[in-house]
Design an enzyme around this catalytic site. Structure first.
Site, PDB file in Angstrom:
ATOM      1  N   ASP A 196     -14.417   3.108  -3.781  1.00  0.00           N
ATOM      2  CA  ASP A 196     -13.870   4.447  -3.527  1.00  0.00           C
ATOM      3  C   ASP A 196     -13.724   5.245  -4.829  1.00  0.00           C
ATOM      4  OD1 ASP A 196     -12.350   6.632  -2.723  1.00  0.00           O
ATOM      5  OD2 ASP A 196     -10.658   5.446  -1.949  1.00  0.00           O
ATOM      6  N   HIS A 369      -5.680   7.454  -2.333  1.00  0.00           N
ATOM      7  CA  HIS A 369      -6.825   6.890  -3.051  1.00  0.00           C
ATOM      8  C   HIS A 369      -6.448   6.473  -4.465  1.00  0.00           C
ATOM      9  CE1 HIS A 369      -9.616   8.260   0.106  1.00  0.00           C
ATOM     10  NE2 HIS A 369      -8.795   9.289   0.213  1.00  0.00           N
TER      11      HIS A 369
END
Lengths: 549, 549
Positions: A196, A369
C-alpha cells in the site's frame, strides 16, 4: 520451465492509482484475482456514475484459467466491481466474514447472490485455490474491521500483498496487525512484496485510531446541544467509536442515510459492532428528548447535496433543521476534488448557527493507511527480493520506491509500473514483459463501457457554452430557402434577453445561404460560429440541420 | 447626527469568502472603495470565465458619492475587477508603485489606461480622499512586494484594514511589517478592525518566506539535470527567491508563460526584482547549455492543461520535453478544487522520468497569510473596539471571531457578516442595519452578468447526459406525420454504436403520435424520455421540435 510457467503479476485497476482496485496473479494456466473494486469518476468524467477496472483485454483468452477471487477488505474500492466481474467470470470468492457480509448485500441488490460461491475465511487461515495457489490470510489494521493481507505461495515463490493497511498498536477493532506472520514470511523468504503506497509521501507514523477517541470525547463533552456527525458508511470502526463516545456521554444515537443504515445493520448482525441496548434509536424517536442526549450519525462527508448532511446544510432535510447550539462533526477525510463542496457545506452549517468541528485541528479523523516509518518497518519485516509499490498514484509509488531503496532493495529489483503492465518472475530474474490495456471502463446508467472519449468531449463542449442548432428548410430541387431558419439553443445565452442576437443569426444565415455556392451545412456552421463568437466571445457547439423538401 | 452621517462598512465581493475582493466604506455622502478583485469560478459554474463582485445594487444610487478606490496589493483577486468597476464608476485609484504598475498593464489591455486617474502612494504616507477620508497606508508583508494595510480616519473614528498579510520577520522583499504603526493606531484608539481571516483556523505562526530558501537550495543543490519550477505570475517575491537560488548554484533562468513574462518584466522595470546581469535568458537561448546550468520558471501551478507546465506534462510543449534527470518543483499552493488536476500533472511528470518536488515535505512554498498566533498579536497591537473578520469563508470568520473573543473583545462587538451586509457605527453603538445583494456577477466571454441560473442549469444537464432532439414534420391541417422523425443527439450515447436505439426512438415517436390525441410536443417528450431512461437509465435533455407544413 516454459514461458507460461513463470509467475506474472498484473495490476489491473485504478484511476490514476496503480493496482488499487484489482490485481491479477498468473502462473501456468492459473489466474488468481485480488479485489474487484470501483473508482469514483474524476471531475472531467462528466455524467459518469462509476468507473470499474478494465480486465477484459487481459483476461479475454484466460477466463477459464481464473481460479478464484480473494478480497482483502469490505470497502467499495475493493468490492464494488464484484457484481460486474462475477457477471463476466463466475468463480469462487474468498474473504473474511464482514467483507463477505458486505459483498452479499451488494450481490443481493443485483439479484445474483444465489449464483455466487462466496467463501468465508479467517485471518491466519491458509487455503488452496485452484490446486495451485496456497493463500494465507494475515490480519492487518485498516479503517474497517476484518481487513487482511495475503501471503500467496506459488511454485515460483512467495508473494506478499498488504492490502490497505496501517500499523496500529491500539486499533478500535481487534488486535494490532500480525507482525509475527510478516516476520515469518521474512524468514521463509519472500519473492515479491506488493504494498500500500497511499501515504508513502507522508513522513512519520500514521496516528492510531485510538487518538480519534480523544477528539470525539472533547467534542461530546463540550457540545451544548445535539451532535450531528458525518462519516463514511464503510468506516465501521469509526461508527463504533462514535457509539462508545455517545455511551460515555449519555447520548442516544440515531442514524440517517441509507448506506450508513445498511452497513451498520449488517455489521451489527455479524457481530462487528458492539451497541449497548437502547442506545441506537430511530430518527423519529428523537422527538421530545433533550438535545444534550442526542447524537445523529449522517451520510454526506463529501458535501454531496443529496446526502443527509448536504440536505441539512441546505435546509432541505425533512426531520433535521440546525439549531444554534448544534455541533456538527466531520469525521472523515475529504476526497481530493471535493474540497469546494465540503467547504461550502461547512460554511452553510456555520451560517445556520452550528459549531462545526473539522480538519486536522478537530482531531476527529485519522488516515487508515501506513506512513513512511510504517512502510520502512514493513520492508524490514518482510525483506522481499523484489518490490512492487501499489495502491497509489505514480507520485506515491515513486516515493515508496525511494523508501525501498533507502532500505537496501536494489533499484533493479523495484518495479514502479502502471496498470496493465505485466511483471514476470522466474527463479533468476524479474522483468516487465508486456503491457495490456489495464485502465478503466465507464459505467453510466445501465451502460457499461459504451461511453468513450467522443461522448465525453461532446459533454464537455456542451457544459462550457451549450449548443446552437439551426434548422433550415430548402427546396430539394432549387436549393432555395423555403422558410426563415429556426434556431434552438440551450446553455448558451438566456434566450429571453437575447432575442435580437437570435434574430440576427437567422438573418445572417439567410443572407449567407443566398450568396454562398457552398454546401448549405458548411455555410450555416461557418456563419453561425463566426457571428456568435464575435458577438459573445463564446463558442457553443453549432449544429446545422438541413431539411430538403 | 442623522442616519446618513453614520459610518457604514459593507463587504461586497467574494465567492464564499467575505469582503475578499471588495469592501465599501460610507460616511455621509462619501464612499471609499477598498480593492476590486476577481474570483475564479467554482466547479459548478460551468463555462464561466471570471467572477466579479456585485457592487451594482449597493452603489446604484450612490455612484456620485464614490470618492476613490484604494488598493492594498497587486494580486488578481484585489485588482482584477478594476477595469469593470472603472468602466462603471471612473474615480481616482490610489495604491503603491508595484500595484499601480500591475494595474496599468491591465488597464492598457482594456484600452482605458489613458482615462484612469491612477495615483501612486508610499507605505507610511497619509492622504486625504474626497476631503473626508484620511487614509494612511502602512507596510505589511505578503507574497507580493509593496503590500499595504489601511488606517482610515473618518469622523466616526479610525478604521484599520489589514489587507492580505502575515507577520514575517525575515521577508524576501523589504522590511518586516510596520508593527510601530499598528501599535500607534492601538494607542490612538481604533473604532473597528477588519482583518485577514484566510488562515484563522490554522494554529501557530505562518513560516517566513525565508524558509523557502532552504527548500529551494536543497533542490537546486541535488538536481542532476535541468530545474523546471512552477509558480504564480503574481508571486514576485518567489520569483526573486528562485533567481537568488539560481545565482547561488550557477544556473541561468528562463521564463515560460505569458503571464509570468509580463509580471516579471513589469516588476523588473519598477525595480522590484533584482536580477544579476546575464542571468535571465530566453528559452530559445538554452540550447547547447549544460542541463545543470539551467532553471526554467513556468506557469501552470494548478495543473491547467493549457499552461506551460501542463503542456510539458502532456508532452505537448514545443521547446520543452522532460528528460530523465530533470527536477520539477511545484512552488505554490494548490487552490482548493484543483487537487485532481495538479495530482495528474505531477503523475505525468513522474511518468516521463522527472523528479517532482511538491507539497509540504518539499519545503518549497509557504502561505502568505497570518495564522492564529499572528492574528492574536494583531488584535493585541490594534486593540479595536469593534471587530469584523474578513477575507475568509464563514468557517474562517467564525474561527477568527473565536480568537477575538479569546483576546477579550466582547462577543457583541464582533460582527461575523456576509457580503452585502451593512454594519453601521455611531459613537455609542454598532449594528447590522441592512442587507443588499452583495454576491457576484459572472463574466462569460464578453458577457458580463448575462449568464444566470437557468443557463447554468442547462449546462449542467447537458454535461450529465447530453441532449436528444427530435424533429417531427406534421401536416398543418390534419396533424398527420409527413416524414419519419429525425433525431439529433450529442453527449448521450455513441451514436454509431446505438443506431438501433435511435431507430427505435423514431419508431416509438411515430407510434405514439399516431395514437395520442395530445399536443405533439408533449407526446414526443414523454415517449422519448421514457424510452431512453428505460433503455439506458440516463436522462438526457429531450427537445421536441414540431414543424407544421
Amino acid at each position: 520451465m516454459t514461458s507460461s510457467n513463470k509467475l506474472k503479476i498484473v495490476p489491473l485497476g485504478g484511476l490514476g492509482e496503480v493496482g488499487k482496485n484489482m490485481t491479477a496473479i498468473e502462473y501456468g494456466r492459473n489466474v488468481l484475482i485480488i479485489d474487484a473494486g470501483v473508482m469514483f469518476p474524476e471531475q472531467d468524467m462528466l455524467g459518469i456514475d462509476l468507473v470499474i477496472p478494465d480486465w477484459s483485454t487481459y483476461l479475454q483468452d484466460k477466463k477459464d484459467w481464473v481460479r478464484g477471487i480473494v478480497v482483502t477488505h469490505g470497502h467499495e474500492d475493493h468490492i464494488g466491481a464484484l457484481p460486474y466481474l462475477l457477471n463476466d467470470i463466475n468463480v469462487p470468492v474468498y474473504t473474511t466474514r464482514l467483507s463477505a457480509g458486505l459483498i452479499e448485500v451488494k450481490l443481493r441488490k443485483k439479484g445474483i447472490a444465489g449464483k455466487v460461491n462466496l467463501n468465508i475465511v479467517r485471518a491466519g487461515e491458509r487455503i488452496s485455490i485452484g490446486g495451485l495457489f496456497e493463500v494465507e490470510f494475515f490480519h492487518v489494521c485498516h479503517s474497517i474491521p476484518d481487513a487482511v493481507g495475503l501471503a500467496i505461495r506459488t511454485p515460483a515463490g512467495l508473494v506478499v500483498h498488504t492490502g490497505d493497511f496501517k500499523f496500529d498498536y491500539t486499533p478500535t477493532w481487534g488486535d494490532p496487525p500480525d507482525f509475527g506472520a510478516l516476520a515469518r514470511y521474512g524468514s521463509e523468504g519472500v519473492l515479491v512484496l506488493l504494498a500500500d503506497s497511499t501515504n508513502a509521501d507522508i513522513p512519520g507514523f500514521t496516528l492510531s485510531e485510538k487518538t480519534v477517541d480523544e477528539g470525539l470525547d472533547k467534542a461530546f463533552r463540550e457540545a451544548q446541544g445535539r451532535i450531528i456527525i458525518a462519516t463514511f458508511a464503510s468506516l465501521i470502526s469509526r461508527v463504533q467509536q462514535i457509539i462508545n463516545a455517545a455511551a460515555r456521554h449519555n447520548r442516544v444515537v440515531a442514524i440517517d442515510g441509507r448506506s450508513l443504515e445498511e452497513s451498520v445493520e449488517r455489521a451489527q448482525e455479524l457481530g462487528y459492532l458492539d451497541i449497548p441496548p437502547g442506545l441506537l434509536v430511530d430518527v423519529r424517536q428523537l422527538k421530545g428528548r433533550p438535545d444534550r442526549q442526542i447524537a445523529i450519525i449522517v451520510t454526506g462527508t463529501q458535501g454531496e447535496p443529496s446526502a443527509a448532511l448536504g440536505r441539512i446544510a441546505d435546509g432541505r432535510h425533512r426531520q433535521l433543521t440546525i439549531k444554534p447550539a448544534d455541533t456538527v462533526i466531520m469525521s472523515s477525510r475529504v476526497i481530493p476534488g471535493n474540497e469546494q463542496l465540503v467547504g461550502r457545506a461547512i460554511n452553510k452549517l456555520f451560517q445556520q448557527g452550528a459549531q462545526v468541528i473539522y480538519g486536522k485541528a478537530g482531531n476527529v479523523h485519522v488516515s487508515g493507511h501506513a506512513s513512511q516509518e510504517e512502510l520502512k518497518l514493513l520492508l524490514n519485516l518482510v525483506k522481499p527480493k523484489y518490490f512492487i509499490p501499489v495502491h497509489g498514484e505514480l507520485r506515491h509509488l515513486h516515493a515508496h520506491a525511494q523508501l525501498a531503496r533507502s532500505q537496501g532493495i536494489p533499484p533493479e529489483n523495484i518495479f514502479v509500473v502502471e496498470n496493465g503492465v505485466v511483471v514476470e518472475f522466474s527463479d533468476e530474474e524479474a522483468q516487465v514483459t508486456d503491457r495490456v490495456p489495464g485502465g478503466w471502463v465507464f459505467v453510466d446508467g445501465s451502460g457499461v463501457g459504451d461511453i468513450g472519449p467522443q461522448v465525453l468531449r461532446d459533454r464537455e463542449l456542451l457544459s462550457e457554452d451549450g449548443f446552437v442548432l439551426a434548422i433550415v428548410r430548402l427546396n430539394q430541387k432549387t436549393g432555395q430557402l423555403l422558410h426563415r431558419p429556426h434556431i434552438i439553443t440551450r446553455g448558451f445565452v438566456y434566450v429571453k434577453e437575447k432575442q435580437d442576437l437570435i434574430q440576427r443569426a437567422e438573418e445572417e444565415i439567410m443572407a449567407a445561404l443566398h450568396l454562398s455556392g457552398k454546401d448549405a451545412k458548411t455555410t450555416i456552421r461557418k456563419t453561425l460560429s463566426e457571428l456568435l463568437y464575435s458577438e459573445t466571445q463564446r463558442q457553443p457547439m453549432v449544429l446545422p440541420v438541413v431539411i430538403e423538401e
